[in-house]
Design a protein around this motif. Sequence first.
Motif, PDB file in Angstrom:
ATOM      1  N   ASN A 183     -36.931  44.779   4.868  1.00 19.60           N
ATOM      2  CA  ASN A 183     -37.520  46.058   5.255  1.00 19.60           C
ATOM      3  C   ASN A 183     -38.882  45.909   5.939  1.00 19.60           C
ATOM      4  OD1 ASN A 183     -37.299  48.868   5.364  1.00 19.60           O
ATOM      5  ND2 ASN A 183     -38.636  49.096   3.593  1.00 19.60           N
ATOM      6  N   GLU A 184     -39.382  44.692   6.077  1.00 21.36           N
ATOM      7  CA  GLU A 184     -40.693  44.489   6.697  1.00 21.36           C
ATOM      8  C   GLU A 184     -40.691  45.001   8.126  1.00 21.36           C
ATOM      9  OE1 GLU A 184     -41.805  40.389   6.496  1.00 21.36           O
ATOM     10  OE2 GLU A 184     -42.234  40.488   4.372  1.00 21.36           O
ATOM     11  N   ASP A 185     -41.819  45.590   8.529  1.00 21.81           N
ATOM     12  CA  ASP A 185     -41.945  46.086   9.892  1.00 21.81           C
ATOM     13  C   ASP A 185     -43.271  45.640  10.460  1.00 21.81           C
ATOM     14  OD1 ASP A 185     -41.094  47.506  12.142  1.00 21.81           O
ATOM     15  OD2 ASP A 185     -42.308  49.239  11.566  1.00 21.81           O
ATOM     16  N   PRO A 186     -43.346  44.837  11.472  1.00 26.02           N
ATOM     17  CA  PRO A 186     -42.231  44.246  12.205  1.00 26.02           C
ATOM     18  C   PRO A 186     -41.600  43.118  11.394  1.00 26.02           C
ATOM     19  CG  PRO A 186     -44.277  43.374  13.069  1.00 26.02           C
ATOM     20  CD  PRO A 186     -44.637  44.409  12.023  1.00 26.02           C
ATOM     21  N   ARG A 210     -36.182  31.898   4.747  1.00 25.20           N
ATOM     22  CA  ARG A 210     -36.334  33.047   3.852  1.00 25.20           C
ATOM     23  C   ARG A 210     -35.250  34.087   4.128  1.00 25.20           C
ATOM     24  NH1 ARG A 210     -41.694  36.635   2.622  1.00 25.20           N
ATOM     25  NH2 ARG A 210     -40.824  37.612   0.788  1.00 25.20           N
ATOM     26  N   THR A 211     -34.875  34.254   5.387  1.00 25.35           N
ATOM     27  CA  THR A 211     -33.802  35.183   5.731  1.00 25.35           C
ATOM     28  C   THR A 211     -32.479  34.711   5.132  1.00 25.35           C
ATOM     29  OG1 THR A 211     -34.917  35.831   7.772  1.00 25.35           O
ATOM     30  CG2 THR A 211     -32.553  36.266   7.646  1.00 25.35           C
ATOM     31  N   ARG A 212     -32.214  33.406   5.220  1.00 22.62           N
ATOM     32  CA  ARG A 212     -30.985  32.863   4.604  1.00 22.62           C
ATOM     33  C   ARG A 212     -31.003  33.089   3.095  1.00 22.62           C
ATOM     34  NH1 ARG A 212     -32.075  28.645   8.184  1.00 22.62           N
ATOM     35  NH2 ARG A 212     -32.873  27.352   6.504  1.00 22.62           N
ATOM     36  N   TRP A 213     -32.177  32.896   2.474  1.00 25.96           N
ATOM     37  CA  TRP A 213     -32.304  33.119   1.028  1.00 25.96           C
ATOM     38  C   TRP A 213     -32.004  34.573   0.698  1.00 25.96           C
ATOM     39  CZ3 TRP A 213     -35.831  36.513  -1.167  1.00 25.96           C
ATOM     40  CH2 TRP A 213     -35.848  36.533  -2.555  1.00 25.96           C
ATOM     41  N   VAL A 236     -33.412  40.701  -5.984  1.00 26.57           N
ATOM     42  CA  VAL A 236     -32.809  41.630  -5.035  1.00 26.57           C
ATOM     43  C   VAL A 236     -33.877  42.529  -4.428  1.00 26.57           C
ATOM     44  CG1 VAL A 236     -31.161  43.530  -4.764  1.00 26.57           C
ATOM     45  CG2 VAL A 236     -30.584  41.570  -6.204  1.00 26.57           C
ATOM     46  N   SER A 237     -34.812  42.978  -5.253  1.00 29.60           N
ATOM     47  CA  SER A 237     -35.902  43.820  -4.744  1.00 29.60           C
ATOM     48  C   SER A 237     -36.740  43.067  -3.716  1.00 29.60           C
ATOM     49  CB  SER A 237     -36.803  44.277  -5.898  1.00 29.60           C
ATOM     50  OG  SER A 237     -36.100  45.116  -6.759  1.00 29.60           O
ATOM     51  N   LYS A 238     -37.019  41.801  -3.998  1.00 30.08           N
ATOM     52  CA  LYS A 238     -37.799  40.991  -3.047  1.00 30.08           C
ATOM     53  C   LYS A 238     -37.034  40.775  -1.754  1.00 30.08           C
ATOM     54  CE  LYS A 238     -40.442  38.449  -6.509  1.00 30.08           C
ATOM     55  NZ  LYS A 238     -40.622  37.146  -7.168  1.00 30.08           N
ATOM     56  N   ALA A 239     -35.737  40.527  -1.858  1.00 34.00           N
ATOM     57  CA  ALA A 239     -34.917  40.312  -0.665  1.00 34.00           C
ATOM     58  C   ALA A 239     -34.865  41.578   0.189  1.00 34.00           C
ATOM     59  CB  ALA A 239     -33.511  39.875  -1.060  1.00 34.00           C
ATOM     60  N   ASP A 271     -30.306  36.771   2.418  1.00 38.10           N
ATOM     61  CA  ASP A 271     -28.879  37.026   2.637  1.00 38.10           C
ATOM     62  C   ASP A 271     -28.050  36.547   1.457  1.00 38.10           C
ATOM     63  OD1 ASP A 271     -28.888  38.325   5.095  1.00 38.10           O
ATOM     64  OD2 ASP A 271     -28.754  36.458   6.235  1.00 38.10           O
ATOM     65  N   LYS A 272     -28.337  35.348   1.011  1.00 35.57           N
ATOM     66  CA  LYS A 272     -27.581  34.756  -0.098  1.00 35.57           C
ATOM     67  C   LYS A 272     -27.782  35.567  -1.379  1.00 35.57           C
ATOM     68  CE  LYS A 272     -25.412  31.528  -0.032  1.00 35.57           C
ATOM     69  NZ  LYS A 272     -23.981  31.417   0.214  1.00 35.57           N
ATOM     70  N   VAL A 273     -29.018  35.991  -1.633  1.00 33.20           N
ATOM     71  CA  VAL A 273     -29.296  36.804  -2.822  1.00 33.20           C
ATOM     72  C   VAL A 273     -28.484  38.098  -2.777  1.00 33.20           C
ATOM     73  CG1 VAL A 273     -31.086  38.225  -3.916  1.00 33.20           C
ATOM     74  CG2 VAL A 273     -31.560  35.849  -3.373  1.00 33.20           C
ATOM     75  N   CYS A 274     -28.480  38.739  -1.631  1.00 36.26           N
ATOM     76  CA  CYS A 274     -27.720  39.986  -1.513  1.00 36.26           C
ATOM     77  C   CYS A 274     -26.222  39.757  -1.641  1.00 36.26           C
ATOM     78  CB  CYS A 274     -28.055  40.676  -0.186  1.00 36.26           C
ATOM     79  SG  CYS A 274     -29.732  41.327  -0.130  1.00 36.26           S
ATOM     80  N   ASP A 275     -25.726  38.661  -1.088  1.00 35.42           N
ATOM     81  CA  ASP A 275     -24.305  38.345  -1.222  1.00 35.42           C
ATOM     82  C   ASP A 275     -23.918  38.102  -2.677  1.00 35.42           C
ATOM     83  OD1 ASP A 275     -23.885  38.594   1.480  1.00 35.42           O
ATOM     84  OD2 ASP A 275     -23.917  36.415   1.877  1.00 35.42           O
ATOM     85  N   ILE A 276     -24.738  37.351  -3.389  1.00 32.04           N
ATOM     86  CA  ILE A 276     -24.455  37.075  -4.792  1.00 32.04           C
ATOM     87  C   ILE A 276     -24.536  38.343  -5.611  1.00 32.04           C
ATOM     88  CG2 ILE A 276     -25.336  35.902  -6.863  1.00 32.04           C
ATOM     89  CD1 ILE A 276     -26.171  33.583  -4.994  1.00 32.04           C
ATOM     90  N   TRP A 277     -25.501  39.198  -5.306  1.00 35.28           N
ATOM     91  CA  TRP A 277     -25.682  40.428  -6.057  1.00 35.28           C
ATOM     92  C   TRP A 277     -24.498  41.363  -5.874  1.00 35.28           C
ATOM     93  CZ3 TRP A 277     -26.989  45.515  -4.178  1.00 35.28           C
ATOM     94  CH2 TRP A 277     -27.357  46.405  -5.200  1.00 35.28           C
ATOM     95  N   ARG A 278     -23.894  41.358  -4.667  1.00 32.80           N
ATOM     96  CA  ARG A 278     -22.737  42.222  -4.408  1.00 32.80           C
ATOM     97  C   ARG A 278     -21.491  41.796  -5.183  1.00 32.80           C
ATOM     98  NH1 ARG A 278     -23.560  41.387   1.496  1.00 32.80           N
ATOM     99  NH2 ARG A 278     -25.408  42.609   1.889  1.00 32.80           N
ATOM    100  N   THR A 279     -21.415  40.512  -5.519  1.00 35.19           N
ATOM    101  CA  THR A 279     -20.192  40.041  -6.193  1.00 35.19           C
ATOM    102  C   THR A 279     -20.245  40.250  -7.679  1.00 35.19           C
ATOM    103  OG1 THR A 279     -21.050  37.802  -6.380  1.00 35.19           O
ATOM    104  CG2 THR A 279     -19.685  38.335  -4.471  1.00 35.19           C
TER     105      THR A 279
END
Length: 108
Positions: free
Chosen positions: A27-30, A95-98, A19-22, A100-108
């Motif tokens: 948060n990367e800029d740009p 990587r964006t899909r990964w 989750v921290s990596k996701a 997203d999926k990590v954050c979705d799984i973490w929320r559940t």
Amino acid sequence: MNETRMFRPQRQLVTDDDVSKALAYFNEDPPSEAFAEWELTKAKNDLEKIWGKAYGEQKGPTKDKEAAADCHQDVVRARECIADAKYKVDCCKARTRWADKVCDIWRT
């Protein structure tokens, strides 16, 4: 049947580190994906410029000029740059899909 064999300890599908990596990726800029898209657009524009120059240097009928421009060494290199840029865009999208999926799984 042995019941101890059937029981498997539950493992975390997503760790706090994932989750921290996701979140760090988001948060990367740009943003990596935007930068990769910019590189792809720039590579395509460079190809058009290089191809036009190579085409203009050739003599003869139009088809011969086009064929010679397509085979020009600088045009070939520019096409390789486009392929590399497309690869970077695809990697960023994956990587964006990964993330997203990590954050979705973490929320559940």
